[in-house]
Write a protein that holds these residues in place. Structure first.
Motif, mmCIF file in Angstrom:
data_model
loop_
_atom_site.group_PDB
_atom_site.id
_atom_site.type_symbol
_atom_site.label_atom_id
_atom_site.label_comp_id
_atom_site.label_asym_id
_atom_site.label_seq_id
_atom_site.Cartn_x
_atom_site.Cartn_y
_atom_site.Cartn_z
ATOM 1 N N UNK A 136 0.599 -1.320 -0.510
ATOM 2 C CA UNK A 136 -0.201 -0.488 0.306
ATOM 3 C C UNK A 136 0.353 1.161 -0.485
ATOM 4 N N UNK A 137 1.870 0.871 0.657
ATOM 5 C CA UNK A 137 2.530 2.119 0.758
ATOM 6 C C UNK A 137 3.543 2.726 -0.302
ATOM 7 N N UNK A 138 3.558 1.438 -1.112
ATOM 8 C CA UNK A 138 4.821 1.587 -2.270
ATOM 9 C C UNK A 138 3.366 2.458 -3.115
ATOM 10 N N UNK A 139 2.152 1.655 -3.386
ATOM 11 C CA UNK A 139 1.438 2.188 -4.345
ATOM 12 C C UNK A 139 1.183 3.477 -4.214
ATOM 13 N N UNK A 140 0.800 4.393 -3.178
ATOM 14 C CA UNK A 140 0.793 5.830 -2.780
ATOM 15 C C UNK A 140 1.973 5.975 -3.462
ATOM 16 N N UNK A 141 3.311 5.999 -3.184
ATOM 17 C CA UNK A 141 4.240 6.718 -3.002
ATOM 18 C C UNK A 141 4.144 6.367 -5.378
ATOM 19 N N UNK A 142 3.513 5.593 -5.700
ATOM 20 C CA UNK A 142 3.061 5.616 -7.474
ATOM 21 C C UNK A 142 2.517 5.989 -7.744
ATOM 22 N N UNK A 167 -0.505 5.544 -7.800
ATOM 23 C CA UNK A 167 -1.513 4.218 -7.973
ATOM 24 C C UNK A 167 -2.748 4.611 -6.780
ATOM 25 N N UNK A 168 -3.998 4.624 -7.566
ATOM 26 C CA UNK A 168 -5.177 4.602 -6.734
ATOM 27 C C UNK A 168 -5.231 3.511 -6.315
ATOM 28 N N UNK A 169 -6.670 3.434 -5.793
ATOM 29 C CA UNK A 169 -6.836 2.011 -4.506
ATOM 30 C C UNK A 169 -7.208 0.561 -5.506
ATOM 31 N N UNK A 170 -8.022 1.137 -6.919
ATOM 32 C CA UNK A 170 -8.218 0.087 -7.673
ATOM 33 C C UNK A 170 -7.452 -0.134 -8.019
ATOM 34 N N UNK A 171 -6.508 0.759 -9.095
ATOM 35 C CA UNK A 171 -5.818 -0.035 -9.440
ATOM 36 C C UNK A 171 -4.535 -0.377 -8.670
ATOM 37 N N UNK A 172 -3.929 -0.296 -7.334
ATOM 38 C CA UNK A 172 -3.248 -1.007 -6.478
ATOM 39 C C UNK A 172 -4.141 -2.547 -5.844
ATOM 40 N N UNK A 226 -5.119 -8.419 -7.047
ATOM 41 C CA UNK A 226 -6.438 -9.582 -8.164
ATOM 42 C C UNK A 226 -4.917 -10.303 -9.511
ATOM 43 N N UNK A 227 -4.837 -9.551 -9.933
ATOM 44 C CA UNK A 227 -4.114 -9.759 -10.891
ATOM 45 C C UNK A 227 -2.693 -11.307 -10.756
ATOM 46 N N UNK A 228 -2.115 -10.085 -9.674
ATOM 47 C CA UNK A 228 -1.380 -10.959 -9.528
ATOM 48 C C UNK A 228 -1.326 -12.298 -8.820
ATOM 49 N N UNK A 229 -2.486 -12.740 -7.953
ATOM 50 C CA UNK A 229 -2.940 -13.642 -7.063
ATOM 51 C C UNK A 229 -3.531 -14.680 -8.287
#
Length: 118
Positions: free
Chosen positions: A94-100, A102-107, A112-115
């Motif tokens: 979550x910290x990395x996504x924020x730094x990049x 990314x929106x919550x939906x994108x993260x 989901x794709x990784x799983x």
């Protein structure tokens, strides 16, 4: 518990200690309830400063791998350790996504794709 460090490695000693303990927990060598050696004992065996081992133990505890029971020592955590590690990984993501940016939906879509990638 048997640990050895690579003195020629660029990885700091505390990270090597932490990583090797995690590997032994993950592969089942260290099972829930196993008492880790006292900080000073392990530091002496590895020829490290006690603070180096203490830092590794502290980070292992923060990540949910072990728990310290005061004077009784430091022990490998039980079944809830996987959930604690998952939560720590989620916080890091979550910290990395924020730094990049990314929106919550994108993260969430990325997770989901990784799983699905098995």
């Amino acid at each position: 518990m048997k640990l050895s460090l690579d003195a020629s490695s660029s990885v700091p000693p505390f990270e090597q200690v932490r990583g090797r303990i995690i590997a032994q927990i993950d592969d089942g060598t260290l099972v829930a309830g196993t008492r880790l050696p006292p900080v000073r004992t392990l530091a002496g065996e590895l020829d490290l400063a006690a603070n180096t081992v203490a830092r590794a133990y502290k980070e292992l505890e923060e990540a949910g791998y072990v728990e310290t029971r005061g004077r009784a020592g430091t022990f490998v955590k039980g079944a809830d350790a996987a959930a604690a590690r998952g939560a720590a990984a989620a916080r890091t993501f979550a910290e990395t996504a924020r730094r990049l940016g990314l929106s919550s939906a994108e993260a969430i879509d990325l997770v989901r794709a990784a799983l699905r990638e098995d």
